[in-house]
Motif scaffolding. Structure first.
Motif, PDB file in Angstrom:
ATOM      1  N   HIS A   1       0.800  -1.225   0.000  1.00 23.97           N
ATOM      2  CA  HIS A   1       0.000   0.000   0.000  1.00 23.97           C
ATOM      3  C   HIS A   1       0.833   1.276   0.000  1.00 23.97           C
ATOM      4  N   SER A   2       2.144   1.141   0.030  1.00 25.41           N
ATOM      5  CA  SER A   2       2.984   2.339   0.072  1.00 25.41           C
ATOM      6  C   SER A   2       3.930   2.337  -1.114  1.00 25.41           C
ATOM      7  N   SER A   3       4.621   3.442  -1.306  1.00 25.15           N
ATOM      8  CA  SER A   3       5.630   3.505  -2.351  1.00 25.15           C
ATOM      9  C   SER A   3       6.740   2.504  -2.050  1.00 25.15           C
ATOM     10  N   PHE A   4       7.263   1.874  -3.081  1.00 26.83           N
ATOM     11  CA  PHE A   4       8.358   0.926  -2.863  1.00 26.83           C
ATOM     12  C   PHE A   4       9.649   1.636  -2.482  1.00 26.83           C
ATOM     13  N   ARG A   5       9.630   2.955  -2.503  1.00 25.30           N
ATOM     14  CA  ARG A   5      10.821   3.718  -2.112  1.00 25.30           C
ATOM     15  C   ARG A   5      10.931   3.909  -0.593  1.00 25.30           C
ATOM     16  N   VAL A   6       9.858   3.634   0.140  1.00 24.85           N
ATOM     17  CA  VAL A   6       9.893   3.873   1.572  1.00 24.85           C
ATOM     18  C   VAL A   6      10.635   2.760   2.288  1.00 24.85           C
ATOM     19  N   GLY A   7      11.036   3.034   3.513  1.00 27.32           N
ATOM     20  CA  GLY A   7      11.631   1.995   4.350  1.00 27.32           C
ATOM     21  C   GLY A   7      13.092   2.186   4.648  1.00 27.32           C
ATOM     22  N   GLY A   8      13.768   3.056   3.884  1.00 29.94           N
ATOM     23  CA  GLY A   8      15.175   3.298   4.171  1.00 29.94           C
ATOM     24  C   GLY A   8      16.049   2.094   3.830  1.00 29.94           C
ATOM     25  N   ILE A   9      17.292   2.182   4.217  1.00 28.59           N
ATOM     26  CA  ILE A   9      18.279   1.161   3.867  1.00 28.59           C
ATOM     27  C   ILE A   9      17.908  -0.207   4.433  1.00 28.59           C
ATOM     28  N   VAL A  10      17.460  -0.244   5.693  1.00 24.09           N
ATOM     29  CA  VAL A  10      17.191  -1.533   6.348  1.00 24.09           C
ATOM     30  C   VAL A  10      16.136  -2.325   5.593  1.00 24.09           C
ATOM     31  N   TYR A  11      15.002  -1.678   5.276  1.00 19.89           N
ATOM     32  CA  TYR A  11      13.933  -2.398   4.598  1.00 19.89           C
ATOM     33  C   TYR A  11      14.182  -2.512   3.104  1.00 19.89           C
ATOM     34  N   ASP A  12      14.546  -1.410   2.482  1.00 21.42           N
ATOM     35  CA  ASP A  12      14.652  -1.403   1.026  1.00 21.42           C
ATOM     36  C   ASP A  12      15.845  -2.217   0.517  1.00 21.42           C
ATOM     37  N   LYS A  13      16.995  -2.031   1.117  1.00 23.22           N
ATOM     38  CA  LYS A  13      18.204  -2.665   0.608  1.00 23.22           C
ATOM     39  C   LYS A  13      18.495  -4.035   1.228  1.00 23.22           C
ATOM     40  N   LEU A  14      18.046  -4.249   2.465  1.00 22.79           N
ATOM     41  CA  LEU A  14      18.404  -5.485   3.158  1.00 22.79           C
ATOM     42  C   LEU A  14      17.264  -6.502   3.262  1.00 22.79           C
ATOM     43  N   LEU A  15      16.078  -6.035   3.661  1.00 27.01           N
ATOM     44  CA  LEU A  15      15.016  -6.969   4.018  1.00 27.01           C
ATOM     45  C   LEU A  15      14.034  -7.291   2.894  1.00 27.01           C
ATOM     46  N   ARG A  16      13.846  -6.369   1.945  1.00 26.01           N
ATOM     47  CA  ARG A  16      12.839  -6.629   0.904  1.00 26.01           C
ATOM     48  C   ARG A  16      13.193  -7.821   0.025  1.00 26.01           C
ATOM     49  N   LYS A  17      14.457  -8.163  -0.051  1.00 26.40           N
ATOM     50  CA  LYS A  17      14.834  -9.327  -0.848  1.00 26.40           C
ATOM     51  C   LYS A  17      14.181 -10.605  -0.306  1.00 26.40           C
ATOM     52  N   LYS A  18      13.753 -10.557   0.963  1.00 30.87           N
ATOM     53  CA  LYS A  18      13.082 -11.713   1.567  1.00 30.87           C
ATOM     54  C   LYS A  18      11.688 -11.943   0.964  1.00 30.87           C
ATOM     55  N   TYR A  19      11.196 -10.977   0.182  1.00 29.87           N
ATOM     56  CA  TYR A  19       9.899 -11.146  -0.480  1.00 29.87           C
ATOM     57  C   TYR A  19       9.906 -12.353  -1.416  1.00 29.87           C
ATOM     58  N   LYS A  20      11.071 -12.825  -1.789  1.00 27.59           N
ATOM     59  CA  LYS A  20      11.154 -14.020  -2.641  1.00 27.59           C
ATOM     60  C   LYS A  20      10.561 -15.243  -1.946  1.00 27.59           C
ATOM     61  N   ASN A  21      10.470 -15.195  -0.608  1.00 29.35           N
ATOM     62  CA  ASN A  21       9.939 -16.326   0.157  1.00 29.35           C
ATOM     63  C   ASN A  21       8.416 -16.349   0.198  1.00 29.35           C
ATOM     64  N   LEU A  22       7.778 -15.246  -0.192  1.00 29.64           N
ATOM     65  CA  LEU A  22       6.331 -15.124  -0.053  1.00 29.64           C
ATOM     66  C   LEU A  22       5.581 -15.888  -1.142  1.00 29.64           C
ATOM     67  N   LYS A  23       4.276 -16.036  -0.935  1.00 35.71           N
ATOM     68  CA  LYS A  23       3.426 -16.703  -1.925  1.00 35.71           C
ATOM     69  C   LYS A  23       3.227 -15.815  -3.148  1.00 35.71           C
ATOM     70  N   HIS A  24       2.791 -14.581  -2.924  1.00 38.78           N
ATOM     71  CA  HIS A  24       2.564 -13.617  -4.002  1.00 38.78           C
ATOM     72  C   HIS A  24       2.769 -12.207  -3.450  1.00 38.78           C
ATOM     73  N   ILE A  25       2.766 -11.240  -4.379  1.00 36.08           N
ATOM     74  CA  ILE A  25       2.755  -9.822  -4.021  1.00 36.08           C
ATOM     75  C   ILE A  25       1.620  -9.171  -4.805  1.00 36.08           C
ATOM     76  N   VAL A  26       0.838  -8.334  -4.141  1.00 33.29           N
ATOM     77  CA  VAL A  26      -0.221  -7.563  -4.796  1.00 33.29           C
ATOM     78  C   VAL A  26       0.110  -6.086  -4.662  1.00 33.29           C
ATOM     79  N   CYS A  27       0.117  -5.383  -5.797  1.00 34.33           N
ATOM     80  CA  CYS A  27       0.415  -3.941  -5.802  1.00 34.33           C
ATOM     81  C   CYS A  27      -0.789  -3.159  -6.302  1.00 34.33           C
TER      82      CYS A  27
END
Length: 377
Positions: free
Chosen positions: A141-167
């Motif tokens: 529900h938010s811009s993919f630019r939010v979250g700073g270094i921790v979320y954007d650069k480090l943690l979002r790669k974990k989305y590969k583990n999810l079932k799906h993504i809805v934008c």
């Protein structure tokens, strides 16, 4: 149809907010179509701001009771004047939320076929568990630019583990499809707009509307400045619906520029009250600097309003075209004034755009959106 048991997770339904609004709309519609829906809120029990279908079971876990969350609240209160203290506060609160959510979800996740996380931080938290992630859909529900270094650069790669993504906007689909299977599903409109008939100009008033939180991102002050610079007849009014930290600054500008008789700060209104106010207006002006979607633009279309909005990232460009209004480069007040002046001075042009805007709204009716959700659930 065999009942699917679905858990939606979000922070609260305590106050006005886009995520809470579309969460309650979607879950209520799915419940009516036979899905067994439950919602987990990361807050102590509270009265719903947006109504939820009574068949939906609600769970509450108080993320503020965790020791890290309490420390975050203490930091924010005591050191509010320190630059970046809010960022530090947010990381401690997120850690507390993660601990509370992890404990509950470990114990209860087996009860659900699918889990839908309604915020990127919660999606990251759920993606860290190998079992739970496989049944989790991230509803962004938010811009993919939010979250700073921790979320954007480090943690979002974990989305590969999810079932799906809805934008909810097309640029986000392009971004997230690098991580996982990603779907574009727009936000669902309130039921109160679905059956609204076209409203003729002579049934409305010469009103320009703005709806949104009064903060720097929504940028309502620009609407007032643009209105002040536009040469309109004295019977044109501007109504601003919403509240927030910029309210006093906006009120001061209204007073300094002697706009008290033409610009009105109406405060927070219920969804039903907002729909009635939009039915009275002819033009919806939106000066937000950042949007994930812009549901209020659809609401204005359903209420026969012509649209003028800044072409901010990301939502307005998915919605606005020559049939319903004008997209203006961000911060280009002269161009915004020019288009607003055109509509307020050319009644024939405005009436035609109001009519085609209403017709364009039919592309956004809930039936298609609900079907898209059913297919991936």
């Amino acid at each position: 149809m065999a009942q699917k048991k679905i858990l939606f997770i979000y922070y609260q339904n305590l106050k006005p907010g886009g995520v809470a609004k579309v969460l309650t709309n979607l879950t209520s519609e799915l419940a009516k179509q036979g899905y067994n829906i439950e919602i987990l809120f990361l807050m102590a029990p509270h009265q719903d701001f947006y109504s939820i279908d009574p068949t939906i079971k609600k769970h509450y876990i108080d993320s503020f009771s965790n020791k890290y969350s309490k420390f975050a609240t203490h930091l924010k209160k005591k050191y509010i004047s320190i630059p970046k203290v809010y960022n530090i506060h947010a990381y401690f609160y997120d850690l507390g939320s993660y601990q509370v959510l992890k404990e509950w979800i470990k114990e209860n996740h087996h009860n659900y076929d699918t889990i839908v996380s309604c915020w990127y931080k919660l999606s990251v938290m759920l993606s860290l568990d190998k079992v739970i992630s496989k049944k989790t859909i991230a509803w962004e529900h938010s811009s993919f630019r939010v979250g700073g270094i921790v979320y954007d650069k480090l943690l979002r790669k974990k989305y590969k583990n999810l079932k799906h993504i809805v934008c909810i906007n097309k640029p986000s689909v392009k971004y997230y499809e690098h991580f996982n299977t990603t779907f574009f599903i727009p936000n669902i409109i309130d039921n109160i707009y679905e059956d609204v008939k076209f409203i003729e100009s002579n049934e409305k008033e010469n009103i320009i509307s703005f709806v949104g939180r009064l903060d720097k991102t929504k940028n309502a002050i620009d609407v007032v400045k643009i209105f002040n610079d536009t040469k309109t007849s004295s019977d044109w009014k501007l109504q601003i619906i919403g509240d927030g930290p910029e309210k006093n600054n906006i009120a001061a500008y209204i007073k300094e520029n002697k706009l008290d008789e033409s610009v009105f700060l109406l405060g927070i209104k219920s969804p039903e009250e907002i729909s009635e106010l939009l039915k009275k207006s002819k033009i919806f002006a939106f000066t937000s600097l950042s949007e994930a979607f812009g549901l209020v633009l659809l609401e204005a279309m359903f209420c026969s309003n012509a649209l003028i909005a800044y072409d901010c990232e990301f939502g307005p460009s998915d919605i606005i075209n020559e049939n319903n209004g004008f997209l203006i480069p961000v911060h280009d007040k002269p161009s915004f004034v020019s288009k607003l002046q055109l509509l307020t001075q050319n009644e024939e042009h405005l009436n035609a755009l109001m009519k085609s805007s209403y017709e364009e709204s039919h592309k956004w009716k809930k039936e298609k959106i609900i079907q898209q959700w059913k297919e991936i659930l």
